[in-house]
Design a protein around this motif. Structure first.
Motif, PDB file in Angstrom:
ATOM      1  N   TYR A 122       1.021  -1.637  -0.369  1.00 31.29           N
ATOM      2  CA  TYR A 122       0.586  -0.062  -0.240  1.00 31.29           C
ATOM      3  C   TYR A 122       0.644   1.227  -0.181  1.00 31.29           C
ATOM      4  O   TYR A 122       0.667   2.425  -1.016  1.00 31.29           O
ATOM      5  CB  TYR A 122      -0.774  -0.328   1.353  1.00 31.29           C
ATOM      6  CG  TYR A 122      -1.375   1.120   1.393  1.00 31.29           C
ATOM      7  CD1 TYR A 122      -2.163   1.460   0.925  1.00 31.29           C
ATOM      8  CD2 TYR A 122      -0.650   1.740   2.401  1.00 31.29           C
ATOM      9  CE1 TYR A 122      -2.416   3.300   1.200  1.00 31.29           C
ATOM     10  CE2 TYR A 122      -1.198   3.509   3.620  1.00 31.29           C
ATOM     11  CZ  TYR A 122      -2.133   3.987   2.631  1.00 31.29           C
ATOM     12  OH  TYR A 122      -2.757   5.117   2.809  1.00 31.29           O
ATOM     13  N   ALA A 125       2.506   1.632  -3.308  1.00 29.89           N
ATOM     14  CA  ALA A 125       1.674   2.434  -4.655  1.00 29.89           C
ATOM     15  C   ALA A 125       1.238   3.899  -4.042  1.00 29.89           C
ATOM     16  O   ALA A 125       1.614   4.772  -4.760  1.00 29.89           O
ATOM     17  CB  ALA A 125       0.497   1.557  -4.100  1.00 29.89           C
ATOM     18  N   LEU A 138       0.693  -0.089 -10.183  1.00 33.14           N
ATOM     19  CA  LEU A 138      -0.441  -0.748 -10.676  1.00 33.14           C
ATOM     20  C   LEU A 138       0.062  -1.587 -11.176  1.00 33.14           C
ATOM     21  O   LEU A 138       0.264  -3.037  -9.701  1.00 33.14           O
ATOM     22  CB  LEU A 138      -0.690  -0.726 -12.697  1.00 33.14           C
ATOM     23  CG  LEU A 138      -1.776   0.161 -13.012  1.00 33.14           C
ATOM     24  CD1 LEU A 138      -1.672   1.118 -13.898  1.00 33.14           C
ATOM     25  CD2 LEU A 138      -2.858  -0.099 -12.277  1.00 33.14           C
ATOM     26  N   CYS A 141      -0.160  -2.674  -7.046  1.00 30.70           N
ATOM     27  CA  CYS A 141      -1.989  -3.920  -7.147  1.00 30.70           C
ATOM     28  C   CYS A 141      -1.985  -4.948  -7.383  1.00 30.70           C
ATOM     29  O   CYS A 141      -2.609  -5.381  -6.491  1.00 30.70           O
ATOM     30  CB  CYS A 141      -2.487  -2.118  -8.215  1.00 30.70           C
ATOM     31  SG  CYS A 141      -2.798  -0.567  -7.409  1.00 30.70           S
ATOM     32  N   ASN A 145      -2.957  -8.203  -4.899  1.00 28.57           N
ATOM     33  CA  ASN A 145      -3.694  -8.767  -5.640  1.00 28.57           C
ATOM     34  C   ASN A 145      -3.331 -10.599  -5.614  1.00 28.57           C
ATOM     35  O   ASN A 145      -3.832 -11.341  -4.934  1.00 28.57           O
ATOM     36  CB  ASN A 145      -4.127  -8.537  -7.155  1.00 28.57           C
ATOM     37  CG  ASN A 145      -5.515  -9.471  -7.584  1.00 28.57           C
ATOM     38  OD1 ASN A 145      -6.661  -9.430  -5.903  1.00 28.57           O
ATOM     39  ND2 ASN A 145      -5.657  -9.615  -8.143  1.00 28.57           N
ATOM     40  N   HIS A 168      -7.989  -3.404  -2.669  1.00 29.16           N
ATOM     41  CA  HIS A 168      -9.176  -3.427  -3.828  1.00 29.16           C
ATOM     42  C   HIS A 168      -9.987  -1.750  -4.124  1.00 29.16           C
ATOM     43  O   HIS A 168      -9.595  -1.523  -5.497  1.00 29.16           O
ATOM     44  CB  HIS A 168     -10.451  -4.150  -3.427  1.00 29.16           C
ATOM     45  CG  HIS A 168      -9.963  -5.870  -3.508  1.00 29.16           C
ATOM     46  ND1 HIS A 168     -10.139  -6.842  -4.708  1.00 29.16           N
ATOM     47  CD2 HIS A 168     -10.001  -7.035  -2.867  1.00 29.16           C
ATOM     48  CE1 HIS A 168      -9.778  -7.603  -4.842  1.00 29.16           C
ATOM     49  NE2 HIS A 168      -9.513  -7.300  -3.444  1.00 29.16           N
ATOM     50  N   MET A 171      -6.581  -0.053  -5.440  1.00 32.70           N
ATOM     51  CA  MET A 171      -6.131  -0.644  -7.126  1.00 32.70           C
ATOM     52  C   MET A 171      -7.173  -0.083  -7.832  1.00 32.70           C
ATOM     53  O   MET A 171      -6.959   0.062  -8.930  1.00 32.70           O
ATOM     54  CB  MET A 171      -6.708  -2.364  -6.426  1.00 32.70           C
ATOM     55  CG  MET A 171      -5.504  -2.433  -6.076  1.00 32.70           C
ATOM     56  SD  MET A 171      -5.605  -4.714  -7.372  1.00 32.70           S
ATOM     57  CE  MET A 171      -6.575  -5.081  -5.275  1.00 32.70           C
ATOM     58  N   TYR A 175      -5.992   2.529 -11.031  1.00 34.07           N
ATOM     59  CA  TYR A 175      -7.372   2.324 -12.111  1.00 34.07           C
ATOM     60  C   TYR A 175      -7.866   3.768 -12.766  1.00 34.07           C
ATOM     61  O   TYR A 175      -7.748   3.602 -13.721  1.00 34.07           O
ATOM     62  CB  TYR A 175      -7.876   1.021 -12.122  1.00 34.07           C
ATOM     63  CG  TYR A 175      -7.195  -0.007 -12.118  1.00 34.07           C
ATOM     64  CD1 TYR A 175      -6.038  -0.559 -13.170  1.00 34.07           C
ATOM     65  CD2 TYR A 175      -7.285  -0.830 -11.446  1.00 34.07           C
ATOM     66  CE1 TYR A 175      -5.767  -1.848 -13.433  1.00 34.07           C
ATOM     67  CE2 TYR A 175      -6.342  -2.325 -11.316  1.00 34.07           C
ATOM     68  CZ  TYR A 175      -5.914  -2.693 -11.886  1.00 34.07           C
ATOM     69  OH  TYR A 175      -4.740  -3.380 -12.345  1.00 34.07           O
ATOM     70  N   ALA A 187     -12.758  -3.557  -9.407  1.00 37.00           N
ATOM     71  CA  ALA A 187     -11.922  -3.296  -8.584  1.00 37.00           C
ATOM     72  C   ALA A 187     -12.590  -2.760  -7.528  1.00 37.00           C
ATOM     73  O   ALA A 187     -12.836  -3.549  -6.479  1.00 37.00           O
ATOM     74  CB  ALA A 187     -10.583  -2.476  -7.952  1.00 37.00           C
TER      75      ALA A 187
END
Length: 462
Positions: A122, A125, A138, A141, A145, A168, A171, A175, A187
Motif C-alpha cells: 500500500y 503504491a 499498478l 496493485c 492482488n 481493492h 487498486m 486504475y 476493483a
C-alpha cells in the motif's frame, strides 16, 4: 557451584529483557509519537533492538514508513521492497524455532502478521502515485492482488480476515487515475462487496460513500448502464449524476496510531486423559487443548505438573485523539471517510491464529516445566534455579509494526486548474478542532495524491 553461577548470570540477563517490545524500543517510539521524524529515524538506526537480525522485517517497515513521511519516496520504496521480499521468503530457522520452546518466541525471527505484509505494498503504491509513476503503482496493485489471493487460500472460513476491501479500493483509485475504467469498475465492485459481506460482520464497517461514488462513476465511463442504474437504486441515490472536474485530489488521512502488543497469562490445569493423551484446560475461558505424548518419561513428568502458567500475546488499542475530519474548498466540504480500521484488523488477525498460539504456548510451557522436573530430581538446587529461569522466560511475543496508523480515511476532491486552497479540519474527541491549510496547483486532468498523518492518541479511559 559453577552451574549455579552460570544460571544466575542468565537470570540477570533475562530479567532485563522482561519488558514488552514497545517498552524496550521506548526512545524510538517516543520520538515518533511526538512527530520528530528525523530524530525517530536516527534513533531507529541506532537502536540495538532493531539491529537484531530476528526483527529485520520490522526495521525495514519502520524505515520505509519514516522515509515516506519525510518525502523520500524512492528511498522509502527500497525498504518496503526489502520487507516484501522478506515476506516471500518462507525459510525457517529451525534451531531458533526449537530454542523458543525452551525459552520464549522472542528468540525466533519475527515473520509478521497478515496485515503487516499487505501494508508495505500500500505504501509503495502511494509513494509511486506521489511520484506520478502510475505504471509502477499498478505493479504494486497486482502484487497486492496476489497477496490477497494467498490470504484467501490460507483461511477458508468466512469468519476470518481473508479479503481486504481497502486494498481493492486502492487498486480502483489507481486504475481510475490512468483512465482504465473497466478495471477500476471491477476493483470498486469487489471492494464494495467485501465491505458489505466481510467488513460489516467482522469490523462493523460499511462501504464509504466515496467508494460508492467512484463505483458509479466508473460504471458510467465504461458504459455499463445497467450496472449504473442498479447501483443507483441499491445506494438509494436516484438523482446521482456524473460530473467532471478539471483536476482531482485524492486525500488519505492516516489517523492515530495502531495497537501495540502486550501479553497476558492464564493458568492451565494438566490432566491425563488416557495413557498417551494429556488435556490442558482453563475453566475461566472454557478452553481445552489435548496433546498426544509418546515418550514415557515425558508422560511421567507431565502427570506431576498440576498447573501451568502460560503467556499469550494481545493487542492494546491506542484510542484516537481525532474522531473525524473534513476538507473544505470554497464553500464545499468533503468528509474524510474511514476505509480501513487497522486497529480492528490487527486484533482480528491475532484472534484468527490464537488456536495455534495457544497450542504453541502450552507446548512451550510444558516442555520447560518437564525439563525443570527432570533437573530437580538430580539436583534440587539447580532445579530451583531453573524454575526461576522458566518463570522469567515465559514470555509472549510482543513484537509488531507499531508505527502503523489506527485507521485510514480518504476522500476525492475536485480541483480547478491552477492554485487551489484547501482547509483540513480535524475534530477531536473533546470537541476541539485543529486546522491545516494546503495549496495545490494541478495541471488539467491531473490527479494529485496527498497523505496526512496525525499521530496523536489519548490515554485509555479518557
Amino acid at each position: 557451584m559453577l552451574k549455579r553461577a552460570v544460571i544466575i548470570i542468565i537470570i540477570m540477563g533475562l530479567l532485563s529483557a522482561c519488558a514488552s517490545f514497545y517498552e524496550v524500543s521506548h526512545d524510538f517510539n517516543q520520538q515518533f509519537e511526538q512527530g520528530n521524524i528525523d530524530l525517530a529515524l536516527e534513533q531507529l538506526q541506532n537502536d540495538r533492538q532493531y539491529a537484531k537480525t530476528n526483527i529485520k522485517f520490522l526495521y525495514y517497515l519502520n524505515t520505509g514508513l519514516l522515509l515516506s513521511m519525510k518525502g523520500q519516496y524512492k528511498e522509502s520504496n527500497i525498504f518496503f521492497e526489502k520487507a516484501f521480499i522478506f515476506g516471500e521468503d518462507y525459510k525457517v530457522n529451525y534451531a531458533a524455532e526449537g530454542a523458543s520452546y525452551f525459552t520464549n518466541p522472542l528468540v525466533t525471527v519475527y515473520r509478521g502478521e497478515d496485515h503487516e505484509h499487505l501494508m508495505p505494498l500500500y505504501y509503495k503504491a502511494i509513494n509511486f502515485m506521489k511520484m506520478l509513476k502510475y505504471d509502477e503503482a499498478l505493479v504494486e496493485c497486482k502484487r497486492l492482488n496476489i497477496r490477497l489471493q494467498q490470504l484467501a487460500d490460507k483461511y477458508k472460513s468466512p469468519k476470518k480476515f481473508q479479503r481486504d476491501a481497502f486494498i481493492h479500493t486502492l487498486m480502483g483509485i489507481i486504475y481510475q487515475t490512468t483512465k482504465d475504467w473497466n478495471n477500476a469498475f471491477i476493483a470498486y465492485r469487489n471492494a464494495y462487496e467485501i465491505y458489505e459481506s466481510d467488513y460489516v460482520p467482522l469490523f462493523g464497517l460499511h462501504a464509504p460513500n466515496q467508494l460508492k461514488h467512484d463505483l458509479l462513476v466508473s460504471a458510467w465511463n465504461v458504459g455499463f448502464n445497467e450496472e449504473f442504474d442498479f447501483y443507483k437504486r441499491k445506494f438509494d441515490w436516484p438523482d446521482f449524476k456524473v460530473s467532471k472536474s478539471e483536476a482531482e485530489l485524492v486525500f488519505f488521512w492516516h489517523n492515530g496510531l495502531g495497537p501495540i502488543k502486550d501479553e497476558w497469562s492464564l493458568n492451565f490445569s494438566v490432566k491425563n486423559a488416557n495413557e498417551n493423551v494429556f488435556i490442558f484446560s482453563n475453566q475461566s475461558i472454557a478452553t481445552n487443548f489435548s496433546f498426544l505424548v509418546n515418550d514415557k518419561s515425558d508422560r511421567s513428568d507431565l502427570r506431576d505438573l498440576g498447573v501451568l502458567r502460560v503467556a499469550f500475546p494481545k493487542y492494546v488499542e491506542r484510542p484516537v485523539y481525532f474522531g473525524s475530519a473534513s476538507i473544505a474548498i470554497g464553500d464545499t466540504t468533503y468528509p474524510l471517510q474511514l476505509a480501513e480500521d487497522i486497529n480492528k484488523i490487527a486484533t482480528k488477525s491475532l484472534q484468527d491464529r490464537m488456536t495455534l498460539e495457544f497450542s504453541k504456548s502450552l507446548l512451550r510451557a510444558a516442555l520447560k516445566k518437564t525439563a525443570e522436573k527432570s533437573v530437580r530430581k538430580k539436583d534440587k538446587g539447580l532445579g530451583t534455579l531453573l524454575s526461576v529461569v522458566n518463570a522469567v522466560t515465559e514470555r509472549a511475543d510482543t513484537r509488531n509494526w507499531q508505527t502503523l496508523p489506527h485507521g485510514i480515511f480518504y476522500c476525492r476532491v475536485p480541483l480547478a486548474q491552477g492554485v487551489n486552497n484547501i482547509l483540513l479540519t480535524l475534530h477531536s474527541w473533546n470537541g476541539e478542532d485543529t486546522e491545516h491549510r494546503f495549496i495545490y496547483d494541478p495541471e488539467i486532468n491531473q490527479t494529485l495524491f496527498h497523505t496526512f498523518a496525525s499521530l496523536e492518541s489519548r490515554r485509555v479511559g479518557n
